[in-house]
Enzyme design. Structure first.
Site, mmCIF file in Angstrom:
data_model
loop_
_atom_site.group_PDB
_atom_site.id
_atom_site.type_symbol
_atom_site.label_atom_id
_atom_site.label_comp_id
_atom_site.label_asym_id
_atom_site.label_seq_id
_atom_site.Cartn_x
_atom_site.Cartn_y
_atom_site.Cartn_z
ATOM 1 N N ARG A 237 7.706 -1.563 -23.903
ATOM 2 C CA ARG A 237 7.274 -2.829 -24.517
ATOM 3 C C ARG A 237 6.012 -3.301 -23.822
ATOM 4 N NH1 ARG A 237 11.851 -7.083 -24.189
ATOM 5 N NH2 ARG A 237 12.746 -5.544 -25.636
ATOM 6 N N HIS B 112 11.373 -3.291 -19.769
ATOM 7 C CA HIS B 112 10.842 -2.499 -20.878
ATOM 8 C C HIS B 112 9.371 -2.155 -20.655
ATOM 9 C CE1 HIS B 112 14.074 -2.406 -23.895
ATOM 10 N NE2 HIS B 112 14.419 -3.612 -23.477
ATOM 11 N N ASP C 99 16.684 0.216 -25.736
ATOM 12 C CA ASP C 99 17.644 -0.521 -26.550
ATOM 13 C C ASP C 99 18.095 0.421 -27.660
ATOM 14 O OD1 ASP C 99 17.257 -2.848 -25.055
ATOM 15 O OD2 ASP C 99 15.701 -3.595 -26.399
ATOM 16 N N GLU D 244 23.802 -7.578 -22.608
ATOM 17 C CA GLU D 244 23.396 -6.920 -23.851
ATOM 18 C C GLU D 244 23.998 -5.522 -23.928
ATOM 19 O OE1 GLU D 244 19.011 -9.147 -24.097
ATOM 20 O OE2 GLU D 244 19.132 -7.022 -23.553
ATOM 21 N N HIS E 279 21.378 -2.438 -24.160
ATOM 22 C CA HIS E 279 20.270 -2.365 -23.212
ATOM 23 C C HIS E 279 20.634 -1.502 -21.995
ATOM 24 C CE1 HIS E 279 16.877 -4.460 -20.940
ATOM 25 N NE2 HIS E 279 17.580 -3.921 -19.963
#
Length: 202
Positions: free
Chosen positions: A71, A116, A123, A181, A184
């Protein structure tokens, strides 16, 4: 592409993907800065570990379905700016019905310095190879609520078993989970633990 990074779909078998932040189908309601293509990018080391996970899943007739990995930092900055905007309720019911957007950082659903961006966090979920259907996990990706936590109550026995199936595969392949999460996972021995990259995904 930054040296040491790859398109994960080119090197990991039995994967499907949808880069959610390259679309409007995410908690911000719009494509996110830095996501210029529907591709999932990660480090060479992440790809190698995911390849092992894909082979383990394949033994059970399953594949890996990827939503996000590397990311860009500019995307994280986009999240920060979004959190400061007045609530418009366009995605609240679907993604964060019980959370205020300005509280997402304190609650651990979004980070101002995301793992990320180091390139070795993923994910994902599992899908059936015969039907292409995603396994029931008791909730959608990026549902910011206690129902997304590992060990959450009220998600149903099948969903709980599927979450544990994903978790066992990922832990066996060198990943660590994140309690808030179920989707994740971070590579334990990530190659760039102190570097936050910002090259766009094209």
């Amino acid at each position: 592409m930054e040296k040491g990074f790859v398109y994960l779909d080119e090197v990991v078998p039995y994967v499907c993907w949808k880069a959610m932040y390259a679309t409007s189908d995410n908690f911000t309601g719009a494509p996110v800065d830095g996501y210029g293509a529907d591709r999932i990018v990660g480090t060479d080391e992440l790809a190698a570990a995911l390849k092992s996970a894909a082979f383990l899943a394949h033994k059970e007739g399953l594949g890996l379905f990827l939503w996000d990995a590397y990311r860009p930092q500019r995307a994280v900055n986009n999240f920060i700016e979004w959190s400061r905007q007045p609530e418009d309720f366009s995605t609240k019911e679907r993604h964060y019905p019980n959370v205020n957007r300005e509280d997402m950082f304190d609650l651990g659903y979004i980070a101002k310095r995301s793992g990320h961006s180091r390139g070795s966090t993923i994910d994902l979920t599992l899908y059936r190879l015969d039907t292409m259907e995603l396994l029931d996990m008791g909730g959608i990706f990026d549902f910011m609520d206690e129902r997304s936590h590992h060990g959450a109550e009220g998600i149903g026995e099948t969903a709980a078993q599927n979450r544990e199936k994903l978790r066992s595969i990922m832990l066996a392949c060198g990943f660590t989970d994140y309690s808030n999460e179920w989707w994740h996972y971070r590579l334990k021995n990530e190659p760039y633990p102190d570097t936050y990259f910002d090259f766009p995904i094209l």
